[in-house]
Design a protein around this motif. Structure first.
Motif, PDB file in Angstrom:
ATOM      1  N   UNK A   1       0.834  -1.209   0.000  1.00 36.15           N
ATOM      2  CA  UNK A   1       0.000   0.000   0.000  1.00 36.15           C
ATOM      3  C   UNK A   1       0.867   1.257   0.000  1.00 36.15           C
ATOM      4  N   UNK A   2       2.164   1.069   0.174  1.00 33.04           N
ATOM      5  CA  UNK A   2       3.173   2.128   0.016  1.00 33.04           C
ATOM      6  C   UNK A   2       3.271   3.162   1.135  1.00 33.04           C
ATOM      7  N   UNK A   3       2.189   3.506   1.783  1.00 32.21           N
ATOM      8  CA  UNK A   3       2.307   4.509   2.848  1.00 32.21           C
ATOM      9  C   UNK A   3       0.956   4.813   3.446  1.00 32.21           C
ATOM     10  N   UNK A   4       0.936   5.385   4.664  1.00 33.29           N
ATOM     11  CA  UNK A   4      -0.325   5.608   5.385  1.00 33.29           C
ATOM     12  C   UNK A   4      -1.273   6.517   4.605  1.00 33.29           C
ATOM     13  N   UNK A   5      -0.706   7.376   3.756  1.00 40.41           N
ATOM     14  CA  UNK A   5      -1.550   8.326   3.016  1.00 40.41           C
ATOM     15  C   UNK A   5      -2.453   7.617   2.012  1.00 40.41           C
ATOM     16  N   UNK A   6      -2.163   6.337   1.730  1.00 37.18           N
ATOM     17  CA  UNK A   6      -2.966   5.616   0.728  1.00 37.18           C
ATOM     18  C   UNK A   6      -4.100   4.789   1.337  1.00 37.18           C
ATOM     19  N   UNK A   7      -4.320   4.938   2.653  1.00 35.19           N
ATOM     20  CA  UNK A   7      -5.309   4.072   3.300  1.00 35.19           C
ATOM     21  C   UNK A   7      -6.759   4.532   3.138  1.00 35.19           C
ATOM     22  N   UNK A   8      -6.966   5.783   2.662  1.00 32.44           N
ATOM     23  CA  UNK A   8      -8.339   6.295   2.579  1.00 32.44           C
ATOM     24  C   UNK A   8      -9.256   5.377   1.758  1.00 32.44           C
ATOM     25  N   UNK A   9      -8.855   4.951   0.543  1.00 32.29           N
ATOM     26  CA  UNK A   9      -9.764   4.084  -0.214  1.00 32.29           C
ATOM     27  C   UNK A   9      -9.975   2.726   0.469  1.00 32.29           C
ATOM     28  N   UNK A  10      -8.970   2.234   1.181  1.00 31.13           N
ATOM     29  CA  UNK A  10      -9.124   0.955   1.883  1.00 31.13           C
ATOM     30  C   UNK A  10     -10.157   1.097   2.997  1.00 31.13           C
ATOM     31  N   UNK A  11     -10.097   2.224   3.692  1.00 28.64           N
ATOM     32  CA  UNK A  11     -11.079   2.464   4.752  1.00 28.64           C
ATOM     33  C   UNK A  11     -12.468   2.666   4.169  1.00 28.64           C
ATOM     34  N   UNK A  12     -12.514   3.297   3.006  1.00 30.43           N
ATOM     35  CA  UNK A  12     -13.807   3.526   2.358  1.00 30.43           C
ATOM     36  C   UNK A  12     -14.419   2.178   1.930  1.00 30.43           C
ATOM     37  N   UNK A  13     -13.602   1.291   1.391  1.00 29.47           N
ATOM     38  CA  UNK A  13     -14.092  -0.033   1.019  1.00 29.47           C
ATOM     39  C   UNK A  13     -14.604  -0.765   2.266  1.00 29.47           C
ATOM     40  N   UNK A  14     -13.856  -0.664   3.360  1.00 29.90           N
ATOM     41  CA  UNK A  14     -14.282  -1.298   4.609  1.00 29.90           C
ATOM     42  C   UNK A  14     -15.641  -0.732   5.028  1.00 29.90           C
ATOM     43  N   UNK A  15     -15.797   0.568   4.864  1.00 26.27           N
ATOM     44  CA  UNK A  15     -17.058   1.199   5.276  1.00 26.27           C
ATOM     45  C   UNK A  15     -18.223   0.661   4.444  1.00 26.27           C
ATOM     46  N   UNK A  16     -18.065   0.610   3.122  1.00 24.09           N
ATOM     47  CA  UNK A  16     -19.201   0.158   2.301  1.00 24.09           C
ATOM     48  C   UNK A  16     -19.498  -1.330   2.519  1.00 24.09           C
ATOM     49  N   UNK A  17     -18.494  -2.078   2.922  1.00 26.57           N
ATOM     50  CA  UNK A  17     -18.714  -3.504   3.165  1.00 26.57           C
ATOM     51  C   UNK A  17     -19.120  -3.788   4.616  1.00 26.57           C
ATOM     52  N   UNK A  18     -19.094  -2.792   5.474  1.00 25.34           N
ATOM     53  CA  UNK A  18     -19.329  -3.015   6.900  1.00 25.34           C
ATOM     54  C   UNK A  18     -18.220  -3.864   7.487  1.00 25.34           C
ATOM     55  N   UNK A  19     -17.008  -3.630   7.018  1.00 23.96           N
ATOM     56  CA  UNK A  19     -15.871  -4.469   7.406  1.00 23.96           C
ATOM     57  C   UNK A  19     -14.971  -3.765   8.419  1.00 23.96           C
ATOM     58  N   UNK A  20     -14.117  -4.548   9.064  1.00 27.30           N
ATOM     59  CA  UNK A  20     -13.067  -3.991   9.917  1.00 27.30           C
ATOM     60  C   UNK A  20     -11.796  -3.897   9.075  1.00 27.30           C
TER      61      UNK A  20
END
Ligand SMILES: Cc1cc2nc3c(=O)[nH]c(=O)nc-3n(C[C@H](O)[C@H](O)[C@H](O)COP(=O)(O)OP(=O)(O)OC[C@H]3O[C@@H](n4cnc5c(N)ncnc54)[C@H](O)[C@@H]3O)c2cc1C
Lengths: 249, 323
Positions: B212-231
């Motif tokens: 994922x290369x760096x913490x700045x790239x986590x926004x889309x991962x968190x967004x995917x988690x949100x739409x899936x109701x995932x942790x």
């Protein structure tokens, strides 16, 4: 004050596991044995505490249950910096027996803090520390990520589901430690390795064994079905598969 | 005779894990032809308690003692010990979570009961008491026999599932005898993360590795988690680097989880990482290296760039969910 580190000797984490004698025995041919990584971190933390001015910790001892072939691992712990070591001369079997052997060997030795790694990476039991505390009828704190000493009293932090708690606890006690207890394991220095050869290693005979759990057979996991590949430009298909085929979203 | 099951509560409420434990205990009780008795500690409403009957508990022992508001390992072990003696338990079931790991070993010594730790399925037989479980960090399975007359099993969360049988549990007050001596640890400070799905509770987990290369790239991962109701989870180097909090670290030295779906973005699939996630029912891997070992553990895979796949995945899930 004195700290005891319970140490287990485990196959290196990258070991390919194999079994022999009709899959009843773990094949140790060519296996590289190491100190359970958690126990190594516990030892590292204990040594840091001992070096802290005014911590009041005078001695760090390691103990292990095993036959003479575990001695290289014990020497490594001594080289890292433990002051002395105890080996209970018995083949380690189930967690209950190991804990009982340790408790009996040190019952009258007056350790103030006993540290165990959260889980030995061979049989995944995570049980020995808690069992020792019960055999000795002293408190235990598990999932410990920090141990400090303040004015001669221990303070520990434990990781709970979704958070952290700071506890005060009366010594003697057992801390079952996990991630965070120390960042990197300490590496033996040349001088440490030289000194380890002459540090005391006491061999104690075991009490009569009591084994409650027996491993009767092993097998390797079944081969997994092949991974189903989806093209990079077809993410929608993957989501559809997860919905209709795997039925999980 | 009975199978005893410890049902933990969270602020007075049970959760899916509690029902899963009762379901599991009840299935074992069926094999032993005996009843399932739950133990609950603390303030839980009668409605919640009787509802444990739906999953097979015939009775629930309710323990009220203000001193038990904190987890004190020794005291909890004493409560369960007294309950097990009173109910003549042949098996005690707990979760393989923080509480179970803290209390089960102490209880084992009190009852002289062998422990099957982190089990994922029913015993193969009850006479002798035989269990199939993972060993060597998931690199193998072991068949173990517990030889003691009483046995303790700690169940890996989300490995058995919830099974409704219908029924109502009778509530019994239970007053175990606890000494001051049992309470020699006390919590002085608590810091809790709120409003997040706990990794151990999650049925879907979206995880990121060094790819994922760096913490700045986590926004889309968190967004995917949100739409899936995932942790959200991560590999060890990611938490070591401080890109993500430590409680997200999965693997041999972090959390061991068994969600229904584990999605790994930019994770190579090292053996130590797989040790924590290989019990997942379905693994999806996105990695730009076609030879990454994660594909050997995965059920579905995409060879590609995580940063390109993530936004498309979010869009596709949104579309499917009609968002
Ligand atoms: C005793 C011990 C215990 C350990 N315990 C754990 C543990 O509990 N958990 C754990 O995770 N690790 C653990 N490790 C570390 C483990 O061995 C690996 O080093 C680690 O898991 C690797 O993390 P990673 O997959 O994120 O990084 P890497 O191995 O660096 O993999 C990164 C992956 O990302 C891919 N990638 C790069 N760029 C992209 C992109 N743009 N899109 C898609 N993919 C991309 C690469 O192809 C590569 O496969 C342990 C190691 C030891 C020795």
């Amino acid at each position: 004050m004195k700290i005891l580190i319970c140490m287990s000797n485990v196959p290196d984490t990258t070991t390919k596991v194999r079994f022999k004698d009709g899959n009843t025995v773990f094949d140790t041919t060519g296996v590289q044995w190491i100190i359970n990584p958690w126990d190594e971190l516990a030892l590292t933390r204990a040594l840091q505490l001992k070096e802290e001015p005014g911590s009041g910790i005078e001695k760090v001892t390691v103990i292990t249950v095993g036959l003479a072939d575990v001695e290289p691992t014990i020497r490594k712990a001594l080289a890292i910096g433990a002051d002395d070591a105890i080996r209970v001369n018995s083949q380690a079997t189930d967690a209950y027996d190991v804990a009982r052997q340790i408790a009996e060997a040190i019952r009258s030795e007056g350790y103030d803090l006993i540290m165990c790694g959260i889980e030995s990476s061979d049989y995944n039991n995570s049980m020995v520390g808690g069992m020792i505390s019960e055999f000795l009828d002293i408190p235990s704190v598990s999932s410990v990520s920090s141990v400090t000493v303040e004015n001669g009293r221990f303070k520990v932090k434990r990781e709970i589901d979704g958070g952290k708690e700071t506890l005060s606890v009366t010594a003697p006690f057992v801390a079952i430690v996990q991630k965070g207890i120390a960042l990197e394991p300490r590496i033996p220095s040349m001088r440490g390795i030289m000194m380890a050869r002459t540090k005391p290693l006491k061999v104690v005979e075991p009490v009569a064994p009591e084994v409650l759990v027996e491993h009767i057979r092993y097998e390797l996991p079944p081969a997994k079905a092949k991974c189903r590949m989806v093209a990079e430009d077809n993410v929608r298909e993957l989501v559809q598969l997860l919905h209709t085929e795997a039925k999980i979203i | 005779m009975s199978v005893l099951v410890y049902t933990e509560n969270w602020d007075g409420k049970f959760k899916k894990l509690s029902y899963e434990l009762v379901s599991y205990a009840h299935a074992i009780a069926g094999m032993l032809d005996t009843e399932t008795v739950a133990v609950s500690v603390g303030d839980v409403s009668d409605t919640e308690l009787t509802a444990l009957g739906k999953y097979g508990a015939s009775r629930v022992l309710s323990v009220q003692d203000a001193r038990l508001s904190q987890l004190v390992n020794q005291a909890y072990a004493s409560v369960l010990y007294q309950a097990a003696i009173r109910e003549n338990a042949q098996v005690v079931v707990m979760a393989n979570n923080f509480t179970g790991k803290a209390v089960a070993p102490r209880l084992s010594v009190k009852l002289k009961a062998g422990v099957g730790a982190g089990v994922a399925g029913l015993p193969l037989s009850v006479e002798p008491f035989t269990i199939h479980k993972k060993a060597f960090n998931g690199k193998a399975f072991a068949t173990i026999v517990i030889k003691s007359p009483v046995r303790i099993l700690t169940l890996l969360q989300n490995s058995f599932g919830v099974k409704e049988t219908g029924g109502v549990a009778a509530i019994e007050e239970f007053l175990p005898d606890l000494a001051e001596h049992d309470f020699r640890t006390s919590v002085e400070e608590v810091s809790k993360i709120t409003g997040k799905i706990l990794l151990t509770d999650a049925e879907v987990v979206v995880s990121g590795g060094r790819g994922m290369k760096g913490p700045e790239n986590w926004a889309p991962l968190e967004e995917l988690a949100r739409v899936l109701g995932a942790a959200t989870a991560c590999s060890r180097p990611v938490s070591d680097e401080g890109w993500r909090p430590h409680e997200e670290h999965t693997g041999q030295t972090g959390k061991i989880i068994a969600p229904n779906l584990y999605m790994a973005f930019g994770i190579s699939g090292a053996i130590q990482h797989l040790a924590g996630v290989s019990s997942s029912k379905c693994i999806v891997a996105i990695n730009k290296d076609p030879d990454a070992p994660i594909f050997e553990a995965a059920d579905y895979g995409i060879v590609g760039d995580a940063m390109k796949v993530l936004p498309e995945m979010i869009a596709a899930v949104r579309e499917m969910k009609g968002e």
